[in-house]
Design an enzyme around this catalytic site. Sequence first.
Site, PDB file in Angstrom:
ATOM      1  N   TYR A   1       7.560   1.482  -7.845  1.00  0.00           N
ATOM      2  CA  TYR A   1       6.822   0.215  -7.931  1.00  0.00           C
ATOM      3  C   TYR A   1       6.380  -0.075  -9.371  1.00  0.00           C
ATOM      4  O   TYR A   1       6.452  -1.214  -9.826  1.00  0.00           O
ATOM      5  CB  TYR A   1       5.616   0.248  -6.987  1.00  0.00           C
ATOM      6  CG  TYR A   1       5.993   0.480  -5.542  1.00  0.00           C
ATOM      7  CD1 TYR A   1       7.098  -0.139  -4.969  1.00  0.00           C
ATOM      8  CD2 TYR A   1       5.248   1.334  -4.736  1.00  0.00           C
ATOM      9  CE1 TYR A   1       7.455   0.090  -3.655  1.00  0.00           C
ATOM     10  CE2 TYR A   1       5.595   1.565  -3.404  1.00  0.00           C
ATOM     11  CZ  TYR A   1       6.704   0.941  -2.876  1.00  0.00           C
ATOM     12  OH  TYR A   1       7.060   1.166  -1.576  1.00  0.00           O
TER      13      TYR A   1
ATOM     14  N   GLU B   1       0.864  -1.177   0.000  1.00  0.00           N
ATOM     15  CA  GLU B   1       0.000   0.000   0.000  1.00  0.00           C
ATOM     16  C   GLU B   1       0.898   1.223   0.000  1.00  0.00           C
ATOM     17  O   GLU B   1       1.933   1.227   0.663  1.00  0.00           O
ATOM     18  CB  GLU B   1      -0.850   0.041   1.277  1.00  0.00           C
ATOM     19  CG  GLU B   1      -1.917  -1.012   1.324  1.00  0.00           C
ATOM     20  CD  GLU B   1      -2.564  -1.094   2.697  1.00  0.00           C
ATOM     21  OE1 GLU B   1      -3.380  -2.006   2.875  1.00  0.00           O
ATOM     22  OE2 GLU B   1      -2.233  -0.258   3.565  1.00  0.00           O
TER      23      GLU B   1
HETATM   24  C1  LIG Z   1      10.613   5.773  -2.188  1.00  0.00           C
HETATM   25  C2  LIG Z   1      12.106   5.611  -1.944  1.00  0.00           C
HETATM   26  C3  LIG Z   1      12.319   4.309  -1.163  1.00  0.00           C
HETATM   27  C4  LIG Z   1      12.822   5.543  -3.311  1.00  0.00           C
HETATM   28  O1  LIG Z   1      14.210   5.283  -3.061  1.00  0.00           O
HETATM   29  P1  LIG Z   1      15.356   5.658  -4.123  1.00  0.00           P
HETATM   30  O2  LIG Z   1      16.557   4.893  -3.759  1.00  0.00           O
HETATM   31  O3  LIG Z   1      15.480   7.129  -4.214  1.00  0.00           O
HETATM   32  O4  LIG Z   1      14.707   5.104  -5.472  1.00  0.00           O
HETATM   33  P2  LIG Z   1      15.530   4.796  -6.818  1.00  0.00           P
HETATM   34  O5  LIG Z   1      16.690   5.743  -6.913  1.00  0.00           O
HETATM   35  O6  LIG Z   1      15.794   3.344  -6.886  1.00  0.00           O
HETATM   36  O7  LIG Z   1      14.477   5.208  -7.912  1.00  0.00           O
HETATM   37  C5  LIG Z   1      13.617   4.267  -8.497  1.00  0.00           C
HETATM   38  C6  LIG Z   1      12.562   4.966  -9.329  1.00  0.00           C
HETATM   39  O8  LIG Z   1      11.701   5.680  -8.438  1.00  0.00           O
HETATM   40  C7  LIG Z   1      11.334   6.918  -9.022  1.00  0.00           C
HETATM   41  N1  LIG Z   1      11.763   8.009  -8.157  1.00  0.00           N
HETATM   42  C8  LIG Z   1      12.722   7.971  -7.202  1.00  0.00           C
HETATM   43  N2  LIG Z   1      12.781   9.159  -6.576  1.00  0.00           N
HETATM   44  C9  LIG Z   1      11.853   9.944  -7.154  1.00  0.00           C
HETATM   45  C10 LIG Z   1      11.410  11.281  -6.926  1.00  0.00           C
HETATM   46  N3  LIG Z   1      11.943  12.040  -5.953  1.00  0.00           N
HETATM   47  N4  LIG Z   1      10.401  11.763  -7.692  1.00  0.00           N
HETATM   48  C11 LIG Z   1       9.855  11.003  -8.657  1.00  0.00           C
HETATM   49  N5  LIG Z   1      10.226   9.728  -8.905  1.00  0.00           N
HETATM   50  C12 LIG Z   1      11.209   9.212  -8.174  1.00  0.00           C
HETATM   51  C13 LIG Z   1      11.957   6.983 -10.377  1.00  0.00           C
HETATM   52  O9  LIG Z   1      11.022   6.496 -11.318  1.00  0.00           O
HETATM   53  C14 LIG Z   1      13.121   6.027 -10.284  1.00  0.00           C
HETATM   54  O10 LIG Z   1      13.420   5.447 -11.492  1.00  0.00           O
HETATM   55  P3  LIG Z   1      14.309   6.266 -12.566  1.00  0.00           P
HETATM   56  O11 LIG Z   1      15.509   6.781 -11.821  1.00  0.00           O
HETATM   57  O12 LIG Z   1      14.677   5.238 -13.576  1.00  0.00           O
HETATM   58  O13 LIG Z   1      13.422   7.331 -13.074  1.00  0.00           O
HETATM   59  C15 LIG Z   1      12.694   6.824  -1.162  1.00  0.00           C
HETATM   60  O14 LIG Z   1      12.290   8.019  -1.800  1.00  0.00           O
HETATM   61  C16 LIG Z   1      12.276   6.892   0.307  1.00  0.00           C
HETATM   62  O15 LIG Z   1      12.904   6.283   1.176  1.00  0.00           O
HETATM   63  N6  LIG Z   1      11.213   7.649   0.624  1.00  0.00           N
HETATM   64  C17 LIG Z   1      10.761   7.825   2.002  1.00  0.00           C
HETATM   65  C18 LIG Z   1      10.113   6.575   2.533  1.00  0.00           C
HETATM   66  C19 LIG Z   1       8.958   6.121   1.666  1.00  0.00           C
HETATM   67  O16 LIG Z   1       8.137   6.919   1.213  1.00  0.00           O
HETATM   68  N7  LIG Z   1       8.879   4.801   1.444  1.00  0.00           N
HETATM   69  C20 LIG Z   1       7.839   4.192   0.642  1.00  0.00           C
HETATM   70  C21 LIG Z   1       6.666   3.879   1.493  1.00  0.00           C
HETATM   71  S1  LIG Z   1       5.422   3.039   0.530  1.00  0.00           S
END
Ligand SMILES: CC(C)(COP(=O)(O)OP(=O)(O)OC[C@H]1O[C@@H](n2cnc3c(N)ncnc32)[C@H](O)[C@@H]1OP(=O)(O)O)[C@@H](O)C(=O)NCCC(=O)NCCS
Length: 156
Positions: free
Chosen positions: A118, A106
């Site tokens: 995702y 979710e």
């Molecule tokens: C969500 C989260 C885990 C993503 O981690 P991350 O290591 O930055 O993600 P990645 O670098 O692997 O990015 C994967 C994809 O996510 C998307 N993405 C990552 N950061 C993004 C941003 N700030 N805005 C939009 N898309 C984003 C992109 O599509 C990216 O793919 P691309 O680089 O090929 O475009 C991180 O932002 C986080 O920890 N957020 C706070 C906690 C949270 O919200 N967890 C999820 C709860 S459901």
Amino acid sequence: MNNNRLRPLTAAELPRLSELETCCFAPPWSDAQLLSYLSGKRYLCYGIWQAGRLNGFALLSTVLDEAELLQIGVRPDCRGQGLASELMHYVHEELQSCGVNRNMLEVRSSNDAARKLYVRLGYQEDGIRKGYYPTDSGREDAILMSCNNLTLPSER
Ligand SMILES: CC(C)(COP(=O)(O)OP(=O)(O)OC[C@H]1O[C@@H](n2cnc3c(N)ncnc32)[C@H](O)[C@@H]1OP(=O)(O)O)[C@@H](O)C(=O)NCCC(=O)NCCS
């Protein structure tokens, strides 16, 4: 060369997980809650380490051949570098090796970063839970997502 180290987290690593949880979520889950996931039989906890620092984690629960992603977080100064993607690919491999083929989750409707992550991993939207999450100004929807084939999209 990629020196990221992916591996399951142990209960002894609770302080590391708790510190990272606090960086990623407000309010964070308590140490007692995190410990129950680290030590519970039906839970899986994985971390991604860089130069000895825990920079990302994923917590899941499993029932038979299904899993649910309970939480995933990447340290704020490490985001946008593909850590969550790498961690989730590893999680999918681990789930498959345990005989799990379906993962559910979710996500807040406003969480664009997570939703894009995702979708890129092959998750699809199954439905909406209206007003499920509290926000500062009211409530927001939860988007229900699942991946029914944990083979990586590039391998299909
Ligand atoms: C969500 C989260 C885990 C993503 O981690 P991350 O290591 O930055 O993600 P990645 O670098 O692997 O990015 C994967 C994809 O996510 C998307 N993405 C990552 N950061 C993004 C941003 N700030 N805005 C939009 N898309 C984003 C992109 O599509 C990216 O793919 P691309 O680089 O090929 O475009 C991180 O932002 C986080 O920890 N957020 C706070 C906690 C949270 O919200 N967890 C999820 C709860 S459901």
